[in-house]
Design a protein around this motif. Structure first.
Motif, short mmCIF file in Angstrom:
data_model
loop_
_atom_site.label_atom_id
_atom_site.label_comp_id
_atom_site.label_asym_id
_atom_site.label_seq_id
_atom_site.Cartn_x
_atom_site.Cartn_y
_atom_site.Cartn_z
N PHE A 123 0.97 -1.20 -0.08
CA PHE A 123 -0.02 0.18 -0.06
C PHE A 123 0.87 1.21 0.08
CE2 PHE A 123 -2.38 -3.25 2.01
CZ PHE A 123 -3.70 -3.20 1.58
N ILE A 132 -9.89 3.13 -1.42
CA ILE A 132 -8.46 2.41 -1.86
C ILE A 132 -8.68 2.47 -3.30
CG2 ILE A 132 -6.83 0.49 -1.93
CD1 ILE A 132 -7.82 0.00 1.02
N TYR A 147 -13.39 -1.22 3.85
CA TYR A 147 -13.05 -0.22 2.73
C TYR A 147 -13.64 0.12 1.67
CZ TYR A 147 -11.95 -4.21 -0.22
OH TYR A 147 -12.11 -5.29 -1.11
N CYS A 156 -8.66 8.64 -3.60
CA CYS A 156 -8.41 7.54 -2.94
C CYS A 156 -7.56 7.89 -1.68
CB CYS A 156 -8.24 6.19 -3.39
SG CYS A 156 -6.87 6.44 -4.63
N THR A 163 -3.12 0.53 -3.71
CA THR A 163 -2.70 -0.87 -3.54
C THR A 163 -2.27 -1.46 -4.82
OG1 THR A 163 -2.87 -2.84 -2.49
CG2 THR A 163 -4.63 -2.07 -3.58
#
Length: 341
Positions: free
Chosen positions: A130, A149, A172, A192, A196
């Protein structure tokens, strides 16, 4: 009327079958006849595969495309780079649009069996991580409960992310993206909280930022991602060519064969393995439908595995990746070549 319809249906099926056979046919013969290797790469990931202002492609994966072209066609420049996304890469390969996929793709059970792909080896051991902006004040992935994310669709990262958050009783909100370029854009626009993907991809993305020091890659690695090139299932000879080209680059590093000394070693090396690798003794190339110096050309194209790593994504580049698991087996890593005998 019925006969006409039946004939039309049979013809359509025959054409479809012919197309499928072409996709699984003699790729080596097709590449030689075309005179160009069609290589599927990332749409743009600095250090791995990205074009410069003049349209010249460079990077870790690009170097493998060049090595295969040098081995098969005798010229590392005879490559057509086909940008692919996480969603289009496997279709491009199975349809025959590309001959080889060299695009930081994870070798998984489902891809190997259900999608009928043959991964020819691992060229980079990675794991999902991440990246967050430093001012978010987060130092661990376990502090991302309720975060938005950015995640690429059509990748293993989707399932890994869901599994990780479920295991840690967190929630999330996904922000779906199709490419690294879109992910970078959304992340920089603060659409975001975190981005990731594979940790190597995060390092490459961050290196392209104007302010890389303001973004941190969190310490957690939540998956294992063995990345490697892939070919279509069913053409074993083409798979062997790609596989042993990768092994040639790895073996060259192990035995100290570099782009600088390769010509001298081809003449003077007393190591039987090096002699076979460079075509100085046994002609291993004929078993692949190639000439004796196929591996020598592959190595000369961009150097051995270590040279390629150092020049594209290594510690002295903006990406700054250490060898880690990708060091040679003799140095405590996982990279090694099968014997050339």
């Amino acid at each position: 009327m019925k006969k006409t319809a039946l004939f039309g249906s049979v013809t359509a099926l025959a054409l479809a079958a012919t197309g499928a056979m072409a996709a699984e046919g003699d790729t080596l013969k097709e590449v030689k006849a075309r005179g160009v290797l069609n290589c599927g790469v990332n749409t743009g990931l600095v250090g791995f595969a990205a074009p410069d202002a003049n349209g010249n492609w460079t990077g870790f994966d690009v170097a493998f495309c060049k090595a295969v072209a040098a081995a098969v066609l005798g010229d590392a420049t005879k490559v057509k780079y086909v940008p692919t996304t996480g969603q289009t890469r496997f279709t491009a390969l199975s349809s025959g649009e590309i001959d080889l996929l060299a695009r930081n793709s994870t070798w998984t059970f489902q891809r190997d069996t259900d999608l009928k792909l043959d991964f020819i080896g691992v060229n980079y051991y990675d794991g999902q991580g991440f990246m967050v902006r430093k001012d978010l004040g987060v130092s661990s992935a376990k502090e991302l409960d309720g975060a938005t994310i950015c995640i690429q669709t059509g990748t293993t990262t989707e399932l890994n992310l869901a599994d990780y958050f479920k295991a840690n009783n967190m929630t999330y909100q996904p922000v779906n993206i199709d490419s690294n370029a879109e992910g970078e854009q959304q992340y920089m626009a603060a659409a975001c909280d975190a981005y990731t993907t594979d940790a190597s991809g995060l390092a490459a993305t961050r290196a392209a930022f104007a302010d890389p020091e303001n973004h941190i890659i969190l310490p957690e690695i939540i998956s294992k991602e063995p990345l490697g090139p892939a070919v279509r299932h069913g053409d074993n000879n083409w798979g062997d060519i790609a596989r042993w080209t990768l092994y040639a680059l790895l073996a060259a590093e192990e035995y100290g064969v570099t782009s600088a000394n390769i010509d001298e070693l081809a003449k003077s090396s007393q190591n039987p393995e090096v002699q076979r690798l460079l075509g100085s003794s046994d002609d291993l190339g004929k078993m692949l439908g190639l000439d004796a110096e196929w591996a020598k050309r592959a190595i000369k194209a961009q150097g051995n595995y270590g040279e390629i790593f150092a020049a594209t994504i290594g510690e002295q580049t903006p990406i700054g990746l250490a060898r880690g698991l990708n060091a040679q087996w003799t140095q405590g890593g996982l990279m090694y070549a099968m014997p050339f005998r």
